[in-house]
Structure formats: C-alpha cells, structure tokens
Scaffold this active site. Structure first.
Site, mmCIF file in Angstrom:
data_model
loop_
_atom_site.group_PDB
_atom_site.id
_atom_site.type_symbol
_atom_site.label_atom_id
_atom_site.label_comp_id
_atom_site.label_asym_id
_atom_site.label_seq_id
_atom_site.Cartn_x
_atom_site.Cartn_y
_atom_site.Cartn_z
ATOM 1 N N ASP A 137 -4.729 -5.649 4.501
ATOM 2 C CA ASP A 137 -4.876 -4.405 3.742
ATOM 3 C C ASP A 137 -6.353 -4.210 3.418
ATOM 4 O O ASP A 137 -6.953 -5.014 2.697
ATOM 5 C CB ASP A 137 -4.057 -4.494 2.452
ATOM 6 C CG ASP A 137 -3.551 -3.142 1.981
ATOM 7 O OD1 ASP A 137 -4.255 -2.145 2.220
ATOM 8 O OD2 ASP A 137 -2.468 -3.088 1.379
ATOM 9 N N ASP A 238 -6.124 1.547 3.547
ATOM 10 C CA ASP A 238 -5.605 2.131 2.315
ATOM 11 C C ASP A 238 -6.316 3.432 1.968
ATOM 12 O O ASP A 238 -7.548 3.504 1.984
ATOM 13 C CB ASP A 238 -5.777 1.125 1.166
ATOM 14 C CG ASP A 238 -5.306 1.680 -0.156
ATOM 15 O OD1 ASP A 238 -4.080 1.808 -0.317
ATOM 16 O OD2 ASP A 238 -6.153 2.009 -1.010
ATOM 17 N N GLU A 292 -3.014 4.794 6.141
ATOM 18 C CA GLU A 292 -2.100 5.260 5.113
ATOM 19 C C GLU A 292 -2.213 6.773 5.058
ATOM 20 O O GLU A 292 -3.246 7.322 4.716
ATOM 21 C CB GLU A 292 -2.450 4.673 3.744
ATOM 22 C CG GLU A 292 -1.466 5.132 2.675
ATOM 23 C CD GLU A 292 -1.856 4.693 1.275
ATOM 24 O OE1 GLU A 292 -0.974 4.697 0.402
ATOM 25 O OE2 GLU A 292 -3.025 4.357 1.061
ATOM 26 N N HIS A 359 5.167 -0.869 -1.554
ATOM 27 C CA HIS A 359 4.719 -1.234 -2.898
ATOM 28 C C HIS A 359 4.427 -0.034 -3.787
ATOM 29 O O HIS A 359 4.243 -0.191 -4.998
ATOM 30 C CB HIS A 359 3.465 -2.103 -2.799
ATOM 31 C CG HIS A 359 2.303 -1.346 -2.218
ATOM 32 N ND1 HIS A 359 2.231 -0.991 -0.880
ATOM 33 C CD2 HIS A 359 1.171 -0.860 -2.785
ATOM 34 C CE1 HIS A 359 1.116 -0.328 -0.660
ATOM 35 N NE2 HIS A 359 0.452 -0.238 -1.794
ATOM 36 N N ASP A 360 4.363 1.159 -3.203
ATOM 37 C CA ASP A 360 4.080 2.367 -3.976
ATOM 38 C C ASP A 360 5.335 3.181 -4.260
ATOM 39 O O ASP A 360 5.247 4.333 -4.695
ATOM 40 C CB ASP A 360 3.066 3.247 -3.232
ATOM 41 C CG ASP A 360 1.643 2.754 -3.398
ATOM 42 O OD1 ASP A 360 1.352 2.130 -4.438
ATOM 43 O OD2 ASP A 360 0.821 2.985 -2.500
#
Length: 589
Positions: A137, A238, A292, A359-360
């Site tokens: 990431d 990200d 992303e 995770h979001d």
C-alpha cells in the site's frame, strides 16, 4: 619500434574493454527479472485472487494488542490453504497513527508495532515460498505532518522542501475553498510558523504532497524501487486519483464537493506522472499497480489502465460498494446493472478488480449478504461465489472468508476513526438528525471492518493474549476459523472450493460475461464463455425459494459448485428451483 610494440596491445584493447564492461555489469545492483505478460491478454495479476490484510487486526504474537508481521508468518499456511495468490497489506510504515497508518512519517521505516525489517522480509519470503505475491500500500497523495519533508517544509518559506507541499501565503488572503474528506472546516490549515496555509484533502495531520514538483515524484519512484528491490510484487496506490492539483487554485462553484472526483480528481497531468512511474518502476521491475478509484467515467478508468497507455494495470471503482450505505440495503436490479455495465465497459480492453468490502467499508455480510444466523452461511457463500465468478481480479477482505459481521457501536464515544469523528462533527454542525446519523454510522462505519480476526473461541478470539486495540466482535464464539476449518459445509471451506474452481476454470477469469434474465427479481444469473468452456452461474439473492426457467439445467455430471447438498430441477418445464441464497455453477453445451 613503438609501432611494433603498440600493435599487439591495440589488438588486446577490445578484449580488455569487454572484460571491463562485463565486470561493471556484474557489480551493478540486480533488479528483479520482470514477469512478461501480454497485458491485454493473460497475466498473473488477472488470474490471481487477492486477500487484503489489515495488519493491526490480523494476529498479535507479542501481547500488545496489535497484529504484527510474526502473526502473519504464523498464519502463512492458513493463507496458503485459502487458495489465494496475492496479499495486499495496509500500511505498516512509521506513522503517528492518526489515520491508522495512512499518515506516513517514514516510507522506508517499519512501525515497531508490526516488527522489524527482518520480520517483514521473513514474511515476504514465506509468502513467496508458498506462491503468494505481495502488494504494498503506497500512500503518496499525502504524508504525515511528522514526516521530515513536512517538518522542513513548514520551517521556513525558503527551505528546499517548501515546494514538497502546497502552501498559500496568508498575506494573499483566505485561500479558495477546498473540501476535506475528513475535516468539516475544509482542506486549508493555517500554520503560524510561516504565516501560511497548507492543503490537506484528508485530516489536518495529512498534508498533501505537491506532485507538480518533479523532486517529489522522484522521491516516490525511489521509494517504490526500494520496496521492489526487496521483492514486493505490486503496489496499491492510495487516493492516487487526487494526487495532481490545479495550482492556479481557481474558485470552484458552490456545492462542488458533492461531485468530489470531478473537481478534485483525475487531472490531465496525472497521466504524465503515471507514465513516468511506469517507465521508472512498473516496467523495469516487472511489478503491477492498482489505483484506488477509477475517475468519474469509463474513459477515465480506461485512461488509467489500458495497456497501450503504459500507466497502471488495474483499477477499482466504488460504485458497487456505494450501493449499500444505509440500513435499507440495496436493490438487486441496481446490483446487476452496476456489475454488468462495468463488465461491458472493460470487455475488450483494460482490467478492474471485483470487490464488495475493504478497510474503508463496513462488513460485506451486513451490506450484501444476510447476517441472520439462519441465513449467514448460505448468503455469504453466495456472495463469495459471485466474487469468484466475475471477470476481474477478486479482492477478498480478511474475515470475509468466514463471514465476519459488523460490530454494534451505537454511541460516538466508542469510535476512534478520524473519518467517523469528522463526519459526526460535520453532521452536528449542520443540524442533522443525530439519532438517524448514528444509526447509519453504526451500519456503515469502516470501523466495522477493522475488528480483530476471529481465529477461535478462546479469549479475544485467539487474536491476542493481551488487550486488543479494538473490541473483538462478541459473536467470535460462533464465527471463527477453528469452528469452520473441518466443516465441509462451512463458509470457509466453500471459499476454498471457490478459489480452486476459479483456478481450474479459466472461463471464470477470461470468459465473456452475459447476463441471463436481467429482470428476474430474485436471481442473478449469467454465463461465462471462453477458453473452451461454457459456464452458467445461478445465484438466488433472496431469503425465500425462487425458480428460473433455463434452456439447460444442472445435472450431477455438469455441476461444478453448489452451496447446498441437492439441486431441485423440473425437467418437464425446464425450471430450476433454488433454496434461499443457493449458489450454483454448472457447465453447459
């Protein structure tokens, strides 16, 4: 005389230069050999199944309540047993942890919470030994305000690092409004040290890097090379669609933040930077990169990932996860439409990921399956069947392979997430109905997806011997790996079957997708044709039994997957009767 002596030396000169050149090559640092893929054809990252690990919630080995690298090492055989081929791990760099690691203070340093660089290398080597690739990431839209670059940048206006970030001198007046996703006051933060404002798209502790500065871009490429040379196989970029900014700072119209990506994302210069990244890192190191986000349009997405663009290799969009943001849930017709239109847009070129949680987001089971104990097993099996049957690389979030669910957090005092706290303050300031707000937050908060992994029914779900950083979901005594591991009918073992089915049936990876009976209110049916196969996927998204008429029906010989023990067919009227949340895959002529 001199000529006669020089002649043999002259003849040896090419040999000497060749010897010198070969030695110089031998001394040059070795780069990993790139894996050659036909990027519009077959590729390992298309054929893989990715598993996302939130490191501080996966497995703790030292009793401090936070997951660590040694915990992942301890569970490598488990990961291999799942049949996954890639692991994406959320950030583990040095960080003040304002945003759980998405505020990086040292891109080459390991947060001691997770272990050491030697631990990381042991984990990476262990994955590679099991045929599992690793995706890093990379958080480079912004850094932490504790990163040395920012500390230097804010120290004085003439510091060499000043232009690593976006600054607005206070003597120019109030900067033009920019929306912050985490800060209800907006994205410009005043800093008295140099009497100026800095930009932060997210929290005030996450200042945006200035990608328009070529020095910043080179810093990022060097960071990526550092990790690629350690053996990392891919990068997840990200918030990258927001990295490039219009530094003329035009005034945006009132209410523009409602279409955030249109106004803040996908500036044309971003593609120039991605081409640089491809030439410096992606191509020479043989790694892949996933962005992303995918912009506002299909063309935006193609401009990011089409192979001839030489930018990124994969994108994931948020239209699917946006379908279920409130407790009312989603409509199956919308679900079919979103997945079908994205598949159609990428039928010939480009590649996307297929996912329903990360995770979001809150847990997949609550948002797209059915957490009712009566239905949780078949409905989660159905969703995992769907994810493994679509064209695109499936992304699975840790715990979804066993059906982990949301955790009840009805009061704001329980929340630590910077996003949740920011939204709460914004809602309160704007006079929203706070009871309704908390009901929605309790349902869709990303903290639901960050509870510790449920390994067994012992204290703290076997996650830690200490006090976990976040409360373990109380249902761990029923929903855990140990309880499902040896049960052939469990969610876990169905997931293992599905990764195997995907690997053994290339039509599920590369085959053409075609929707069947689009208007059916309960059943999502589609075919995957290609690679010498014709496959039918039939999914009953209802808690009630439902039927569908087909030209061909499953038989014992052509049935590939079934999450029940039987199949109810009526040969006379060519109908298939499905139980609640029944999921079938079968081959046909």
């Amino acid at each position: 005389m001199h000529n006669s002596l020089f002649t043999p030396m002259k003849n040896l000169l090419p040999i000497f230069l060749a010897f010198l050149f070969l030695n110089l090559i031998a001394c040059e640092p070795k780069k990993p050999a790139p894996e050659k893929d036909n990027l519009e054809g077959k590729a390992w990252w298309k054929e893989g199944v990715l598993y996302q690990i939130y490191p501080q919630s996966f497995k703790d080995t030292d009793g401090d309540g936070y997951g660590d690298f040694k915990g992942v090492i301890e569970k490598l055989d488990y990961l291999e047993s799942l049949g996954i081929t890639m692991v994406w791990m959320n950030p583990f760099f040095e960080s003040p942890m304002v945003d759980n690691g998405y505020d990086v203070s040292d891109y080459r340093g390991i947060n001691p919470r997770y272990g050491t660089m030697e631990d990381f290398q042991a984990m990476l080597d262990g994955m590679h030994a099991r045929g599992i690739k690793f995706v890093l990431d990379v958080v480079v839209n912004h850094s932490s305000d504790q990163h040395d670059w920012f500390l230097q940048s804010r120290s004085s206006r003439d510091n060499p690092y000043r232009d690593y970030y976006h600054w607005w001198p206070a003597e120019k007046g109030t900067p033009p409004y920019r929306h912050s996703l985490f800060d209800p006051e907006g994205a410009w933060e005043y800093d008295s040290l140099t009497n100026a404002f800095y930009l932060h798209t997210f929290a005030e502790q996450q200042p945006d890097l200035n990608w328009e500065n070529p020095k910043v871009r080179q810093e990022v490429y060097d960071i990526m090379k550092f990790w690629a040379e350690k053996g990392v196989d891919g990068f997840r970029m990200d918030a990258f669609q927001f990295a490039s900014k219009d530094t003329t700072w035009p005034e945006f119209p009132e209410g523009h933040e409602k279409d955030f990506i249109k106004w803040y994302g996908m500036r044309p210069q971003l593609h120039e930077y991605l081409k640089e990244m491809y030439a410096e890192v992606i191509e020479p190191y043989g790694v892949f990169a996933v962005a992303e986000g995918a912009g506002s349009t299909f063309q935006d997405a193609h401009d990011l990932v089409d192979a001839d663009r030489k930018e990124l290799q994969m994108a994931y969009h948020f239209e699917t996860v946006d379908l279920s943001r409130t407790p009312e849930g989603y409509d199956l017709a919308d679900f079919k439409n979103v997945f079908s239109k994205w598949d159609s847009a990428f039928a010939e070129k480009g590649w996307i990921s297929i996912f329903l949680s990360n995770h979001d987001n809150a847990r997949m089971v609550n948002r797209f399956a059915n957490p009712d104990p009566k239905f949780i097993t078949p409905s989660t099996q159905l969703i995992n069947t769907f994810l493994m049957s679509m064209r695109g690389t499936p992304f699975t979030y840790y715990g979804d392979e066993i059906g982990m669910t949301n955790i009840d957090m009805p009061t704001i005092e329980e929340y630590v997430d910077v996003e949740a706290l920011g939204k709460y303050q914004a809602a309160k300031s704007s006079g929203q109905d706070m009871e309704e707000f908390m009901q929605i937050l309790n349902y869709n908060s990303r903290e639901n997806g960050r509870t510790p992994m449920q390994w067994d029914a012992t204290l703290q779900a076997g996650f830690t011997t200490g006090t976990p950083w976040m409360r373990v979901n109380p249902n761990y005594t029923e929903i855990n790996v140990s309880a499902q591991d040896q049960d052939p009918t469990s969610i876990l073992n169905h997931f293992r079957k599905m990764t195997k089915v995907r690997k053994e049936n290339p039509a599920l990876v590369y085959g053409k997708y075609e929707l069947v009976q689009k208007e059916h209110p309960d059943i999502y049916a589609f075919t995957r044709k290609g690679e010498g196969q014709n496959l039918m996927v039939i999914l009953n998204f209802s808690k009630n039994s439902s039927s569908i008429k087909l030209d061909q029906l499953p038989t014992e010989s052509n049935l590939i997957i079934n999450n029940y023990s039987d199949v109810n067919v009526n040969d006379q009227d060519m109908s298939l009767n499905l139980k609640p949340y029944q999921a079938l895959i079968f081959s046909f002529d």
